[in-house]
Design a protein around this motif. Structure first.
Motif, mmCIF file in Angstrom:
data_model
loop_
_atom_site.group_PDB
_atom_site.id
_atom_site.type_symbol
_atom_site.label_atom_id
_atom_site.label_comp_id
_atom_site.label_asym_id
_atom_site.label_seq_id
_atom_site.Cartn_x
_atom_site.Cartn_y
_atom_site.Cartn_z
ATOM 1 N N THR A 1 60.514 58.025 13.544
ATOM 2 C CA THR A 1 61.318 57.757 14.744
ATOM 3 C C THR A 1 62.174 56.531 14.482
ATOM 4 O O THR A 1 62.185 55.982 13.371
ATOM 5 C CB THR A 1 60.416 57.494 15.970
ATOM 6 O OG1 THR A 1 59.679 56.269 15.759
ATOM 7 C CG2 THR A 1 59.443 58.640 16.195
ATOM 8 N N ASP A 2 62.869 56.086 15.518
ATOM 9 C CA ASP A 2 63.672 54.862 15.402
ATOM 10 C C ASP A 2 62.815 53.611 15.545
ATOM 11 O O ASP A 2 63.292 52.493 15.352
ATOM 12 C CB ASP A 2 64.779 54.851 16.468
ATOM 13 C CG ASP A 2 65.836 55.916 16.203
ATOM 14 O OD1 ASP A 2 65.997 56.286 15.020
ATOM 15 O OD2 ASP A 2 66.479 56.377 17.167
ATOM 16 N N GLU A 3 61.538 53.798 15.920
ATOM 17 C CA GLU A 3 60.639 52.655 16.090
ATOM 18 C C GLU A 3 60.256 52.078 14.730
ATOM 19 O O GLU A 3 59.991 52.831 13.787
ATOM 20 C CB GLU A 3 59.377 53.074 16.840
ATOM 21 C CG GLU A 3 59.621 53.525 18.266
ATOM 22 C CD GLU A 3 60.210 52.411 19.116
ATOM 23 O OE1 GLU A 3 59.736 51.266 19.017
ATOM 24 O OE2 GLU A 3 61.160 52.686 19.862
ATOM 25 N N GLU B 1 60.650 58.468 5.397
ATOM 26 C CA GLU B 1 62.049 58.048 5.506
ATOM 27 C C GLU B 1 62.674 58.151 4.109
ATOM 28 O O GLU B 1 62.044 57.730 3.119
ATOM 29 C CB GLU B 1 62.106 56.610 6.033
ATOM 30 C CG GLU B 1 63.394 56.217 6.689
ATOM 31 C CD GLU B 1 64.445 55.769 5.678
ATOM 32 O OE1 GLU B 1 64.064 55.267 4.599
ATOM 33 O OE2 GLU B 1 65.636 55.922 5.985
ATOM 34 N N HIS C 1 58.621 54.058 7.228
ATOM 35 C CA HIS C 1 57.767 55.253 7.150
ATOM 36 C C HIS C 1 57.907 55.903 5.773
ATOM 37 O O HIS C 1 59.016 55.982 5.235
ATOM 38 C CB HIS C 1 58.206 56.234 8.250
ATOM 39 C CG HIS C 1 57.242 57.304 8.551
ATOM 40 N ND1 HIS C 1 56.996 58.363 7.690
ATOM 41 C CD2 HIS C 1 56.456 57.528 9.639
ATOM 42 C CE1 HIS C 1 56.103 59.166 8.226
ATOM 43 N NE2 HIS C 1 55.760 58.705 9.412
#
Length: 281
Positions: free
Chosen positions: A186-188, A246, A243
């Motif tokens: 996610t963007d988190e 990613e 992550h």
């Protein structure tokens, strides 16, 4: 009900971190980090909350050595602001104190007040245990450096509050579980913990880590150690930002695997807000 193991006694900083992270859980105090991890491995506890780094004292637990062998996974991190009070039996005064008890890390984080008092120190297994021992002794010549919760729990009186050297004193804890819990990309902001063993060839570590540099992946922690006796190639515990799925991290891990005999992902978890505040500051 979730059972959470930690090293130390009720009233310790580990107990406080556990209560904040898992309110209402069943606590399982342990005498050592090994015992806390074993409790999770054997199913006596569901999770373990373990301190790994302190902003003033550095590394706390040898999690880099214990974690790969335990088979457990990191599922969360938490930063706890650390406060120590000098406490003694009711009616005691700082002038009466001759000996101060606490964990070795607490003593090192409160050097100023110890130097000012000129007190003898005695190392104990943990901070809350030091408070319990002082309460059991009932002697005004003995005091403890412990978290505020310990004074309430063991009926001690705070002789001096907030005596830690650094007002920003912070300890980072990790939560360990038998099951890996890998959140989606996610963007988190995320963190990844890794274990790897380099091949026993020249420049292996340099080459293994090269992918992180070329892919602009931030390495926030690296700890080295030997597995067993002899001249085996070194093993490493590493923490990186982002992550593993990613793309740029996946590319760096691909290069790491090429120059390593073993690579294991030990945890993927959200970055705690404190880490982000430090980066902005």
């Amino acid at each position: 009900m979730t059972t959470v193991a930690y090293q130390g006694e009720p009233g310790s900083n580990s107990a406080t971190a556990t209560q904040i992270l898992y309110p209402g859980s069943s606590e399982l105090p342990c005498t050592s980090f090994d015992q806390a991890l074993d409790a999770v491995t054997l199913g006596t506890a569901d999770l373990a909350v373990i301190p790994v780094d302190n902003s003033a004292a550095g590394r706390v637990a040898d999690v880099h050595h214990l974690l790969p062998e335990s088979g457990l996974f990191v599922i969360a991190e938490y930063f706890l602001a650390i406060r120590f009070d000098l406490m003694g039996v009711p009616g005691a005064s700082p002038a009466e104190v001759e000996c101060v008890r606490s964990h070795v890390h607490a003593l090192s984080q409160c050097r100023k007040v110890l130097r000012e008092g000129g007190w003898r120190t005695l190392v104990t297994d943990d901070t809350a245990g030091a408070a319990r021992e002082v309460a059991e002794l009932g002697d005004p010549r003995h005091a403890a450096l412990a978290p505020p919760a310990a004074a309430l729990r063991y009926g001690l009186e705070v002789l001096r509050a907030g005596v830690e050297d650094d007002p920003d004193n912070t300890t980072r804890f990790v939560v360990l579980s038998r099951e890996a819990s890998v959140p989606p990309v996610t963007d988190e902001p995320m963190m990844t913990s890794l274990f790897f063993a380099v091949r026993n060839i020249p420049s292996a570590l340099y080459k293994a880590l090269g992918g992180f540099a070329s892919s602009a992946v931030n390495l926030t922690k690296i700890e080295s150690y030997q597995m067993g006796a002899g001249l085996n190639a070194s093993c490493f515990y590493v923490e990186i930002e982002d992550h593993p799925d990613e793309p740029r991290v996946a590319l760096a891990l691909q290069e790491l695997r090429f120059f390593s005999s073993e690579v294991r992902v030990l945890g993927v978890y959200p970055a705690h807000p404190h880490r982000l505040r430090e980066r902005v500051g």
